[in-house]
Motif scaffolding. Structure first.
Motif, short mmCIF file in Angstrom:
data_model
loop_
_atom_site.label_atom_id
_atom_site.label_comp_id
_atom_site.label_asym_id
_atom_site.label_seq_id
_atom_site.Cartn_x
_atom_site.Cartn_y
_atom_site.Cartn_z
N UNK A 1 12.13 0.34 -3.95
CA UNK A 1 12.17 0.16 -5.01
C UNK A 1 13.60 -1.22 -4.67
N UNK A 2 14.67 -0.59 -4.60
CA UNK A 2 16.02 -1.15 -4.12
C UNK A 2 15.88 -2.13 -3.33
N UNK A 3 15.61 -1.68 -1.75
CA UNK A 3 16.47 -2.90 -0.78
C UNK A 3 14.83 -3.51 -1.44
N UNK A 4 15.09 -5.29 -0.84
CA UNK A 4 14.73 -6.38 -1.00
C UNK A 4 13.36 -6.21 0.15
N UNK A 5 13.93 -5.61 1.03
CA UNK A 5 12.30 -5.61 2.19
C UNK A 5 10.96 -5.29 1.80
N UNK A 6 10.95 -4.65 0.14
CA UNK A 6 9.56 -4.52 -0.20
C UNK A 6 9.40 -5.83 -1.63
N UNK A 7 10.21 -7.12 -1.36
CA UNK A 7 9.13 -7.79 -2.41
C UNK A 7 8.31 -7.90 -2.33
N UNK A 8 8.03 -8.45 -1.27
CA UNK A 8 5.60 -8.18 -1.57
C UNK A 8 5.75 -7.32 -2.04
N UNK A 9 5.41 -6.07 -1.61
CA UNK A 9 5.08 -4.65 -2.64
C UNK A 9 5.45 -4.59 -3.82
N UNK A 10 6.14 -5.41 -4.07
CA UNK A 10 6.44 -4.87 -5.99
C UNK A 10 5.34 -6.20 -6.05
N UNK A 11 5.73 -7.32 -6.00
CA UNK A 11 5.07 -8.32 -7.01
C UNK A 11 3.95 -8.17 -6.63
N UNK B 1 0.70 -0.95 -0.37
CA UNK B 1 0.28 0.29 -0.52
C UNK B 1 0.55 1.33 0.07
N UNK B 2 2.19 0.84 0.14
CA UNK B 2 3.24 2.09 0.01
C UNK B 2 3.76 2.52 -0.76
N UNK B 3 3.71 1.29 -2.00
CA UNK B 3 4.51 1.35 -2.98
C UNK B 3 4.10 1.91 -4.25
N UNK B 4 2.72 1.55 -4.46
CA UNK B 4 1.76 1.71 -5.37
C UNK B 4 1.07 3.79 -5.32
#
Length: 490
Positions: free
Chosen positions: A446-456, A392-395
Motif C-alpha cells: 500500500x505505501x510504495x508507489x509501485x502498486x498504484x495500478x493495483x490500488x486503482x 492480483x496481490x493486493x486484493x
C-alpha cells in the motif's frame, strides 16, 4: 454428515433457499487428495514463479528469493486461521458466508464482492502468464500485447466451457496437472542442480546478488528486498479455494483445513528449492536475463538444452491452465453461493445448477465474461502482466487481513462441535503471528508507489460494487437481511 451426503447425490435442479437451510445441488466428489489438489493448483508454484521471477529480478535481483520462506511462514499462519473458520462454516462462498453469519449479511456481501473482484482479475493474470512465459516460448512465437490478450481470451472461454460441462472431468484434469507439476518441479530441481554442480552452468554468488539493483537502502524498510515479497505474495494465494468447494468435499470440516495447510507447506518447500536452482542457473547472465520476458524458461533452456526445455514448458502450460481452471471454478461457486441467497441481481439465473455433476451455468458465464472484460481493458498494454500481478496481490492481502480480523472479533460467537478443526493452545500465538505478517504485507503493498495500478483496480472494483450493492438493497432488501439456516451442513 451421512444423511446429507445421501441427499447430495440425488439430482437437484431446484435453487430455492428456505428457512430450513440449503437444498443440495452438488455431489460430494472431492476427497482428501482432490481438496489438496484444488488448493495446490490455485497456488501453482510454476504459474507464480514463471510469472513473477522476472519482476523480482527487475525490482530486487536474485537475492530477493529469500523473501519466499518468509511469505510461506506468514501465509501458513493465515491459512490456519482460515481453517478454523472453514471448519465451523463449511459452505461455498468462504469469507462471504463467514462474515454474513458471524456479523451480518451486509458485511458478508462486501467480503463476497471483494473475493469476486480478486478471482476475476487473478484468472486473467494467470492466463496472461500462460501465454507470455510458457506458451509463446514453447511455440517460438514473438510475444505482443495484442497476441497475449487474444490468447488469454481464448483460454478463458475454454475454461468456462469445461467448468459448465463437468466437475468430475475438470477434477481429473486438475489431478493430472498437479501430479505433472510436482514431478516437473522436482525433476527441474534435480536436473538444474546437477547441471550447476557438475557441469559449471551456474554461479553460487547469485544467491546473494542484487543484480542490476543499487544496494543503497536495499534492506531498508520498504526497500527493494521487501518489494520482492511480490514473488511469494502473488504465488501463495488461492489456497482458500478448497474452502470454496466445501459443499463438494467429503468431511469438509477436517479435510478442507488440512488441504489448505498442506498445499502451502508443499508449495513452500518445492518453491524454495526451485528458486535456489534457477537463481544459480542464471550464471553470469543476470543483466541479460533481467530484461527477458520469460527468464525462467531461458534458464531451463541454457542449463538443460532446447529439447528438455520444450518438454518442461509443455508440463508448465498444463499446470498453469489447470490453475486458471480452478480459479474460475472457485469464482463460479462464490457467485452461486451469493446468488442462491438472493444477494445479486438476476440471482434466480445465477444460482441455477443444471446438473449436480456440472458447474452453475450462468454464474460460470458471468465469471468468464467479467474476466474477458478485464482482458480487453489491458489489450494494448505491453506490461499488462506486471500490472495484473500487482492487482492480483493486493486484493488477497486485503481479504486475508479482513478475515483474520473477523475471526478475532467474532471468536466469542463460535459454537464448538466435536469434529471441528482446532489449534488448541496454539490458537492465539497463530492468530497473533498472522496479524503481524499481514500488517507487514499491507505496508509493502500500500505505501510504495509501485502498486498504484493495483490500488486503482481495488478502488474501481469497490466503486462498481457500490452500484451493484445499491441495486440489491433497493430490489432485494428482505433477502439481504436474512441468512438461511446451516442445517445439515454442520
Amino acid at each position: 454428515m451421512s444423511d446429507y451426503k445421501a441427499s447430495a447425490q440425488a439430482h437437484c435442479s431446484s435453487t430455492t433457499v428456505g428457512e430450513e437451510g440449503y437444498q443440495a445441488q452438488f455431489e460430494r466428489t472431492l476427497g482428501k487428495f482432490e481438496s489438496f489438489a484444488v488448493a495446490f493448483s490455485f497456488i501453482s508454484i510454476t504459474t507464480g514463479l514463471f510469472a513473477t521471477y522476472g519482476s523480482m529480478l527487475a525490482s530486487s535481483g536474485p537475492v530477493g528469493i529469500w523473501t519466499w520462506p518468509i511469505v510461506t511462514l506468514g501465509t501458513l499462519l493465515v491459512a490456519l486461521v482460515f481453517g478454523l473458520l472453514a471448519s465451523k462454516i463449511p459452505l461455498s462462498g468462504f469469507s462471504y458466508q463467514w462474515a454474513s453469519r458471524l456479523v451480518n449479511p451486509v458485511l458478508g456481501w462486501w467480503f463476497g464482492w471483494a473475493s469476486f473482484a480478486f478471482l476475476a482479475i487473478v484468472a486473467v493474470a494467470v492466463d496472461y502468464s500462460l501465454a507470455q512465459v510458457a506458451l509463446f516460448p514453447l511455440l517460438g512465437w514473438e510475444y505482443t500485447a495484442a497476441a497475449g490478450a487474444s490468447t488469454t481470451v481464448a483460454l478463458l472461454v475454454v475454461q468456462m466451457l469445461l467448468i459448465i460441462w463437468s466437475t468430475p472431468i475438470l477434477t481429473k484434469i486438475n489431478n493430472m496437472a498437479v501430479g505433472a507439476e510436482v514431478l516437473a518441479v522436482f525433476g527441474l530441481i534435480v536436473a538444474i542442480g546437477v547441471a550447476v554442480a557438475f557441469f559449471g552452468k551456474g554461479n553460487a554468488s547469485n544467491l546473494v546478488s542484487t543484480g542490476i539493483i543499487h544496494t543503497d537502502n536495499y534492506y531498508g524498510w520498504l526497500g527493494p528486498f521487501m518489494l520482492s515479497g511480490l514473488l511469494g505474495a502473488f504465488t501463495l494465494v488461492g489456497w482458500e479455494s478448497a474452502a470454496n468447494l466445501a459443499e463438494e468435499t467429503h468431511n469438509p470440516k477436517q479435510v478442507v483445513p488440512r488441504a489448505m495447510v498442506n498445499a502451502i507447506l508443499v508449495s513452500g518447500v518445492l518453491g524454495t528449492l526451485f528458486l535456489i536452482v534457477v537463481s544459480l542457473g542464471l550464471g553470469d547472465h543476470i543483466e541479460e536475463l533481467t530484461k527477458s520476458s520469460a527468464p525462467v524458461a531461458d534458464v531451463i533452456r541454457m542449463t538443460l538444452g532446447e529439447v528438455f526445455s520444450k518438454i518442461v514448458l509443455v508440463v508448465v502450460c498444463i499446470a498453469i491452465f489447470a490453475c486458471g481452471l480452478v480459479i474460475m471454478t472457485s469464482n463460479s461457486r462464490l457467485i452461486h453461493a451469493m446468488a442462491r441467497d438472493g444477494r445479486l441481481p438476476f440471482s434466480e439465473k445465477l444460482s441455477v445448477v443444471p446438473r449436480p455433476t456440472g458447474g452453475p451455468l450462468w454464474a460460470t458465464v458471468l465469471a468468464g465474461v467479467v474476466s474477458i472484460a478485464i482482458v480487453l481493458s489491458f489489450y494494448t498494454s505491453p506490461d499488462a502482466l506486471t500490472q495484473l500481478l500487482g492487482a492480483a496481490t493486493l486484493f488477497p492481502a486485503l481479504l486475508y487481513s479482513g478475515t483474520v480480523l473477523l475471526y478475532i472479533f467474532t471468536r466469542h460467537k463460535h459454537v464448538h462441535h466435536p469434529d471441528d478443526f482446532t489449534l488448541g493452545k496454539w490458537e492465539w500465538p497463530v492468530v497473533a503471528g498472522a496479524c503481524i505478517w499481514l500488517f507487514v504485507e499491507m505496508c509493502v503493498f500500500i505505501i510504495p508507489s509501485d502498486f498504484r495500478v493495483a490500488q486503482m483496480y481495488v478502488l474501481a472494483s469497490m466503486g462498481v460494487g457500490v452500484l451493484v450493492f445499491l441495486s440489491v438493497w433497493i430490489n432485494r432488501r428482505k433477502q439481504l437481511e436474512r441468512m438461511p439456516a446451516l442445517g445439515t451442513y454442520l
